[in-house]
Design an enzyme around this catalytic site. Structure first.
Site, PDB file in Angstrom:
ATOM      1  N   GLY A  81     104.741  68.601  23.820  1.00 53.16           N
ATOM      2  CA  GLY A  81     105.161  68.329  22.446  1.00 53.16           C
ATOM      3  C   GLY A  81     104.020  67.954  21.524  1.00 53.16           C
ATOM      4  N   ALA A  82     104.372  67.385  20.347  1.00 50.88           N
ATOM      5  CA  ALA A  82     103.419  67.191  19.247  1.00 50.88           C
ATOM      6  C   ALA A  82     102.743  68.533  18.986  1.00 50.88           C
ATOM      7  CB  ALA A  82     102.414  66.079  19.549  1.00 50.88           C
ATOM      8  N   HIS A 126      99.851  75.643  20.484  1.00 53.79           N
ATOM      9  CA  HIS A 126     101.152  75.892  21.121  1.00 53.79           C
ATOM     10  C   HIS A 126     101.858  77.082  20.467  1.00 53.79           C
ATOM     11  CE1 HIS A 126     100.796  71.327  21.643  1.00 53.79           C
ATOM     12  NE2 HIS A 126     100.845  71.763  22.897  1.00 53.79           N
ATOM     13  N   GLN A 175      93.440  73.603  34.527  1.00 55.43           N
ATOM     14  CA  GLN A 175      94.889  73.606  34.760  1.00 55.43           C
ATOM     15  C   GLN A 175      95.377  75.035  35.014  1.00 55.43           C
ATOM     16  OE1 GLN A 175      97.934  71.163  32.565  1.00 55.43           O
ATOM     17  NE2 GLN A 175      98.065  73.020  31.355  1.00 55.43           N
ATOM     18  N   MET A 193      92.194  72.158  18.904  1.00 54.93           N
ATOM     19  CA  MET A 193      93.461  71.500  18.568  1.00 54.93           C
ATOM     20  C   MET A 193      94.019  70.824  19.804  1.00 54.93           C
ATOM     21  SD  MET A 193      95.452  73.877  15.916  1.00 54.93           S
ATOM     22  CE  MET A 193      94.669  74.370  14.393  1.00 54.93           C
ATOM     23  N   SER A 194      94.543  69.624  19.595  1.00 51.39           N
ATOM     24  CA  SER A 194      95.119  68.861  20.696  1.00 51.39           C
ATOM     25  C   SER A 194      96.120  67.878  20.110  1.00 51.39           C
ATOM     26  CB  SER A 194      94.014  68.099  21.434  1.00 51.39           C
ATOM     27  OG  SER A 194      94.577  67.071  22.230  1.00 51.39           O
TER      28      SER A 194
HETATM   29  P1  AMP Z   1     100.076  70.387  26.169  1.00 56.36           P
HETATM   30  O1  AMP Z   1     101.264  70.194  25.273  1.00 56.36           O
HETATM   31  O2  AMP Z   1      98.829  69.767  25.650  1.00 56.36           O
HETATM   32  O3  AMP Z   1     100.376  70.084  27.604  1.00 56.36           O
HETATM   33  O4  AMP Z   1      99.775  71.936  26.110  1.00 56.36           O
HETATM   34  C1  AMP Z   1     100.753  72.915  26.395  1.00 56.36           C
HETATM   35  C2  AMP Z   1     100.081  74.251  26.514  1.00 56.36           C
HETATM   36  O5  AMP Z   1      99.417  74.567  25.295  1.00 56.36           O
HETATM   37  C3  AMP Z   1      99.004  74.254  27.610  1.00 56.36           C
HETATM   38  O6  AMP Z   1      99.045  75.496  28.293  1.00 56.36           O
HETATM   39  C4  AMP Z   1      97.740  74.088  26.825  1.00 56.36           C
HETATM   40  O7  AMP Z   1      96.614  74.640  27.465  1.00 56.36           O
HETATM   41  C5  AMP Z   1      98.070  74.851  25.552  1.00 56.36           C
HETATM   42  N1  AMP Z   1      97.213  74.382  24.468  1.00 56.36           N
HETATM   43  C6  AMP Z   1      97.035  73.095  24.058  1.00 56.36           C
HETATM   44  N2  AMP Z   1      96.129  73.045  23.059  1.00 56.36           N
HETATM   45  C7  AMP Z   1      95.711  74.317  22.851  1.00 56.36           C
HETATM   46  C8  AMP Z   1      94.759  74.927  21.965  1.00 56.36           C
HETATM   47  N3  AMP Z   1      94.051  74.219  21.080  1.00 56.36           N
HETATM   48  N4  AMP Z   1      94.595  76.258  22.035  1.00 56.36           N
HETATM   49  C9  AMP Z   1      95.306  76.992  22.923  1.00 56.36           C
HETATM   50  N5  AMP Z   1      96.205  76.495  23.786  1.00 56.36           N
HETATM   51  C10 AMP Z   1      96.407  75.178  23.750  1.00 56.36           C
END
Ligand code: AMP
Length: 285
Positions: free
Chosen positions: A31-32, A37, A154, A185-186
């Site tokens: 989320g967020a 995403h 991962q 982005m995070s």
């Molecule tokens: P998360 O919500 O951070 O667990 O991320 C969910 C999915 O989105 C994971 O497969 C992450 O690798 C991907 N993801 C998160 N941030 C990015 C980004 N900046 N660019 C591409 N994929 C992302």
């Protein structure tokens, strides 16, 4: 968009979809949601009949209780974003729904793959990732599952998991989406204050610096330069920087004769731990 919170409901829904011959694309997230995403969700919507997104801040993959507690949770805003990208089903279970027993004793081992970088620095992290990804794959039964290169290690762990447990799912990986100043982005970026947000793009700058030196310097000298560069940035504490093989994630000591490397780092920016990486084709630098 249908919002499902119960395990038994997602099972029934997925079974009906599978029986009617629909292909299912799956984007697991915590989320967020941001553009990183949404890129995955858009791809899934294009390539599958039905797209399912999960939002679940998975307690078993957090080795730091504060990180878990402070992880941003923005379900209402996420729901709107998901509707806008034509997501069909949001699966957003509570922790008790996913883990009816408090503790899981299940232990995975990924050998050398988890002995480095995130595996070495976050004990138990990939075990938690493997548990939740396995559970979600069983519940959602996707034909395709979408992951981001942002979490390079991962992706390698999930690939090994899929192979080892014979999950019938195709993994699709997309490049890292960045802010204009290069910051990956995070969801955790929302926790940065103004000064920390200004400092954070230096992680990407450090990766670019390393990339530019790959052909000129030996790996230990490049590592020393990255350490020196980031040590000058106030509020940034580098945890590791590695030059790694993109498939095995094992350290590369000498890039001569090597086709491609992954430059990977983790750092604390103020109280927020961030990771980033860059794949570099050595024939192109
Ligand atoms: P998360 O919500 O951070 O667990 O991320 C969910 C999915 O989105 C994971 O497969 C992450 O690798 C991907 N993801 C998160 N941030 C990015 C980004 N900046 N660019 C591409 N994929 C992302």
């Amino acid at each position: 968009m249908e919002v499902i919170k119960q395990v038994h409901t997602i099972r029934e829904r997925v079974q009906a979809l599978r029986c009617s011959g629909k292909t299912i694309g799956f984007v697991p997230t915590m989320g967020a949601l941001h553009q990183g995403h949404l890129q995955l969700l858009n791809a899934s919507a294009q390539q599958n009949d039905v797209t399912i997104c999960s939002i679940f801040v998975n307690p078993t993959q957090f080795n730091n209780p504060d990180d878990y507690k402070l992880y941003p949770r923005t379900l209402d805003q996420d729901t709107e974003l998901l509707q806008a990208v034509n997501c069909d089903i949001l699966f957003a279970p509570a922790a008790e729904e996913v883990y009816p027993q408090q503790h899981t004793l299940l232990q995975f081992s990924f050998g050398a793959l988890e002995a480095v970088m995130e595996g070495a620095h976050r004990p138990g992290h990939f075990n938690g990732v493997a548990i939740i990804v396995s559970k979600l794959f069983h519940l959602v039964q996707p034909h395709r599952a979408y992951f981001g290169q942002k979490d390079l290690q991962q992706v390698a762990i999930v690939r090994q998991l899929v192979h080892a447990l014979s999950f019938d799912v195709k993994l699709v990986c997309f490049p890292t989406v960045r802010e204009e100043d290069g910051l990956a982005m995070s969801s955790r970026n929302t926790r940065l204050n103004a000064a920390q947000r200004q400092a954070a793009p230096n992680l990407y700058k450090a990766l670019k610096l390393a990339e530019a030196q790959l052909k000129q310097k030996e790996v230990p000298a490049i590592k020393a330069d990255v350490v020196a560069y980031l040590s000058q940035v106030e509020g940034v504490a580098l945890e590791y920087f590695e030059v790694a093989d993109p498939a095995t994630l094992q350290p590369v000591e000498d890039v001569r004769g090597v086709q491609e490397v992954a430059l990977c780092l983790a750092a604390a920016v103020g109280p927020v731990r961030l990771i980033d990486n860059m794949l570099v084709n050595l024939n192109e630098v």
